[in-house]
Design a protein around this motif. Sequence first.
Motif, PDB file in Angstrom:
ATOM      1  N   PRO A 168       0.816  -1.214   0.000  1.00 25.75           N
ATOM      2  CA  PRO A 168       0.000   0.000   0.000  1.00 25.75           C
ATOM      3  C   PRO A 168       0.852   1.267   0.000  1.00 25.75           C
ATOM      4  O   PRO A 168       1.971   1.282   0.499  1.00 25.75           O
ATOM      5  N   SER A 169       0.309   2.277  -0.572  1.00 27.36           N
ATOM      6  CA  SER A 169       0.978   3.565  -0.660  1.00 27.36           C
ATOM      7  C   SER A 169       0.957   4.277   0.697  1.00 27.36           C
ATOM      8  O   SER A 169       0.004   4.140   1.458  1.00 27.36           O
ATOM      9  N   PRO A 170       1.973   5.069   0.993  1.00 24.63           N
ATOM     10  CA  PRO A 170       1.937   5.878   2.225  1.00 24.63           C
ATOM     11  C   PRO A 170       0.766   6.853   2.239  1.00 24.63           C
ATOM     12  O   PRO A 170       0.266   7.212   3.299  1.00 24.63           O
ATOM     13  N   LEU A 171       0.331   7.275   1.051  1.00 28.94           N
ATOM     14  CA  LEU A 171      -0.834   8.159   0.986  1.00 28.94           C
ATOM     15  C   LEU A 171      -2.085   7.462   1.504  1.00 28.94           C
ATOM     16  O   LEU A 171      -2.961   8.101   2.081  1.00 28.94           O
ATOM     17  N   LEU A 172      -2.147   6.149   1.303  1.00 32.82           N
ATOM     18  CA  LEU A 172      -3.287   5.386   1.809  1.00 32.82           C
ATOM     19  C   LEU A 172      -3.307   5.395   3.329  1.00 32.82           C
ATOM     20  O   LEU A 172      -4.371   5.485   3.941  1.00 32.82           O
ATOM     21  N   TYR A 173      -2.141   5.338   3.944  1.00 31.35           N
ATOM     22  CA  TYR A 173      -2.073   5.398   5.406  1.00 31.35           C
ATOM     23  C   TYR A 173      -2.524   6.762   5.928  1.00 31.35           C
ATOM     24  O   TYR A 173      -3.204   6.859   6.945  1.00 31.35           O
ATOM     25  N   ILE A 174      -2.149   7.808   5.230  1.00 36.42           N
ATOM     26  CA  ILE A 174      -2.563   9.156   5.629  1.00 36.42           C
ATOM     27  C   ILE A 174      -4.075   9.295   5.507  1.00 36.42           C
ATOM     28  O   ILE A 174      -4.743   9.800   6.411  1.00 36.42           O
ATOM     29  N   THR A 175      -4.629   8.825   4.385  1.00 36.77           N
ATOM     30  CA  THR A 175      -6.076   8.890   4.184  1.00 36.77           C
ATOM     31  C   THR A 175      -6.797   8.055   5.229  1.00 36.77           C
ATOM     32  O   THR A 175      -7.815   8.480   5.772  1.00 36.77           O
ATOM     33  N   GLY A 176      -6.270   6.877   5.516  1.00 31.04           N
ATOM     34  CA  GLY A 176      -6.870   6.033   6.546  1.00 31.04           C
ATOM     35  C   GLY A 176      -6.807   6.669   7.918  1.00 31.04           C
ATOM     36  O   GLY A 176      -7.739   6.564   8.714  1.00 31.04           O
ATOM     37  N   GLY A 177      -5.705   7.358   8.199  1.00 29.38           N
ATOM     38  CA  GLY A 177      -5.582   8.065   9.478  1.00 29.38           C
ATOM     39  C   GLY A 177      -6.624   9.169   9.610  1.00 29.38           C
ATOM     40  O   GLY A 177      -7.217   9.350  10.678  1.00 29.38           O
ATOM     41  N   PHE A 178      -6.846   9.899   8.516  1.00 28.41           N
ATOM     42  CA  PHE A 178      -7.890  10.929   8.537  1.00 28.41           C
ATOM     43  C   PHE A 178      -9.271  10.297   8.723  1.00 28.41           C
ATOM     44  O   PHE A 178     -10.136  10.863   9.391  1.00 28.41           O
ATOM     45  N   GLY A 179      -9.482   9.121   8.122  1.00 29.28           N
ATOM     46  CA  GLY A 179     -10.754   8.426   8.286  1.00 29.28           C
ATOM     47  C   GLY A 179     -10.978   7.998   9.724  1.00 29.28           C
ATOM     48  O   GLY A 179     -12.080   8.149  10.267  1.00 29.28           O
ATOM     49  N   VAL A 180      -9.935   7.475  10.357  1.00 29.07           N
ATOM     50  CA  VAL A 180     -10.040   7.095  11.773  1.00 29.07           C
ATOM     51  C   VAL A 180     -10.305   8.328  12.627  1.00 29.07           C
ATOM     52  O   VAL A 180     -11.116   8.289  13.561  1.00 29.07           O
ATOM     53  N   LEU A 181      -9.640   9.427  12.309  1.00 34.16           N
ATOM     54  CA  LEU A 181      -9.863  10.677  13.032  1.00 34.16           C
ATOM     55  C   LEU A 181     -11.308  11.144  12.879  1.00 34.16           C
ATOM     56  O   LEU A 181     -11.919  11.625  13.852  1.00 34.16           O
ATOM     57  N   ALA A 182     -11.890  10.986  11.700  1.00 38.64           N
ATOM     58  CA  ALA A 182     -13.285  11.362  11.471  1.00 38.64           C
ATOM     59  C   ALA A 182     -14.232  10.485  12.294  1.00 38.64           C
ATOM     60  O   ALA A 182     -15.212  10.982  12.858  1.00 38.64           O
ATOM     61  N   ILE A 183     -13.947   9.200  12.384  1.00 41.32           N
ATOM     62  CA  ILE A 183     -14.796   8.295  13.169  1.00 41.32           C
ATOM     63  C   ILE A 183     -14.718   8.640  14.650  1.00 41.32           C
ATOM     64  O   ILE A 183     -15.747   8.694  15.346  1.00 41.32           O
ATOM     65  N   ILE A 184     -13.517   8.912  15.141  1.00 43.48           N
ATOM     66  CA  ILE A 184     -13.356   9.303  16.540  1.00 43.48           C
ATOM     67  C   ILE A 184     -14.096  10.611  16.813  1.00 43.48           C
ATOM     68  O   ILE A 184     -14.766  10.767  17.841  1.00 43.48           O
ATOM     69  N   GLY A 185     -13.997  11.561  15.881  1.00 39.42           N
ATOM     70  CA  GLY A 185     -14.717  12.831  16.021  1.00 39.42           C
ATOM     71  C   GLY A 185     -16.219  12.637  16.063  1.00 39.42           C
ATOM     72  O   GLY A 185     -16.917  13.287  16.852  1.00 39.42           O
ATOM     73  N   PHE A 186     -16.738  11.731  15.241  1.00 39.63           N
ATOM     74  CA  PHE A 186     -18.174  11.453  15.228  1.00 39.63           C
ATOM     75  C   PHE A 186     -18.626  10.866  16.563  1.00 39.63           C
ATOM     76  O   PHE A 186     -19.652  11.269  17.114  1.00 39.63           O
ATOM     77  N   ILE A 187     -17.857   9.922  17.092  1.00 35.62           N
ATOM     78  CA  ILE A 187     -18.205   9.310  18.382  1.00 35.62           C
ATOM     79  C   ILE A 187     -18.154  10.349  19.498  1.00 35.62           C
ATOM     80  O   ILE A 187     -19.063  10.409  20.344  1.00 35.62           O
ATOM     81  N   LEU A 188     -17.135  11.197  19.494  1.00 34.26           N
ATOM     82  CA  LEU A 188     -17.042  12.251  20.499  1.00 34.26           C
ATOM     83  C   LEU A 188     -18.197  13.241  20.380  1.00 34.26           C
ATOM     84  O   LEU A 188     -18.725  13.717  21.390  1.00 34.26           O
ATOM     85  N   GLU A 189     -18.593  13.539  19.155  1.00 32.50           N
ATOM     86  CA  GLU A 189     -19.736  14.436  18.954  1.00 32.50           C
ATOM     87  C   GLU A 189     -20.989  13.868  19.603  1.00 32.50           C
ATOM     88  O   GLU A 189     -21.715  14.575  20.305  1.00 32.50           O
ATOM     89  N   LEU A 190     -21.247  12.582  19.384  1.00 27.09           N
ATOM     90  CA  LEU A 190     -22.423  11.955  19.989  1.00 27.09           C
ATOM     91  C   LEU A 190     -22.348  11.998  21.513  1.00 27.09           C
ATOM     92  O   LEU A 190     -23.347  12.290  22.189  1.00 27.09           O
ATOM     93  N   ILE A 191     -21.173  11.725  22.066  1.00 24.76           N
ATOM     94  CA  ILE A 191     -21.003  11.747  23.520  1.00 24.76           C
ATOM     95  C   ILE A 191     -21.233  13.157  24.061  1.00 24.76           C
ATOM     96  O   ILE A 191     -21.931  13.335  25.069  1.00 24.76           O
ATOM     97  N   PHE A 192     -20.664  14.168  23.399  1.00 19.37           N
ATOM     98  CA  PHE A 192     -20.827  15.547  23.866  1.00 19.37           C
ATOM     99  C   PHE A 192     -22.287  15.985  23.827  1.00 19.37           C
ATOM    100  O   PHE A 192     -22.747  16.708  24.709  1.00 19.37           O
ATOM    101  N   ILE A 193     -23.030  15.553  22.813  1.00 20.91           N
ATOM    102  CA  ILE A 193     -24.453  15.921  22.720  1.00 20.91           C
ATOM    103  C   ILE A 193     -25.240  15.290  23.856  1.00 20.91           C
ATOM    104  O   ILE A 193     -26.091  15.937  24.485  1.00 20.91           O
TER     105      ILE A 193
END
Length: 148
Positions: A100-125
């Motif tokens: 896999p390309s290193p760019l794929l790891y960066i994109t995947g990291g941003f995806g994981v960050l988005a999922i964590i942000g979504f879960i935190l958003e639900l908790i904060f609400i």
Amino acid sequence: MIDNHQKNIATFIHLSTFSRFIIPFGNFIGPIILWTINKEKSEFIDAHGKQAINFQISILLYAVILGALTIPFFIFNLLSHIDFLDFNGFDNVHINIGKPSPLLYITGGFGVLAIIGFILELIFIVVASLKARDGEFYKYPLTINFLK
């Protein structure tokens, strides 16, 4: 003195952000409607309405920034496998799964960050709703105050 009606309205303002799962942009429409109708009745309702709307606008801004960072990495990753100088249709397009390309790891990291942000958003609400139910003021973390 904050009565139960004010607590309920403030709680529903926060919980109305979950309407986005049913109505497009419901996370903005629900709180804005409840807040504008009831903001003159109580400072408590006004403060919770502003916090809920500011938080939703902040989350939208963070999502747009994260998407703006992620999309170029994703596109560059897709385009790096295509040779534009020697392009003979789709006969020479190969997907290399082994390395896999290193760019794929960066994109995947941003995806994981988005999922964590979504879960935190639900908790904060949920936490904000519980604080409103108990008659306490709540300030969402990482919120930009657009409405003061």
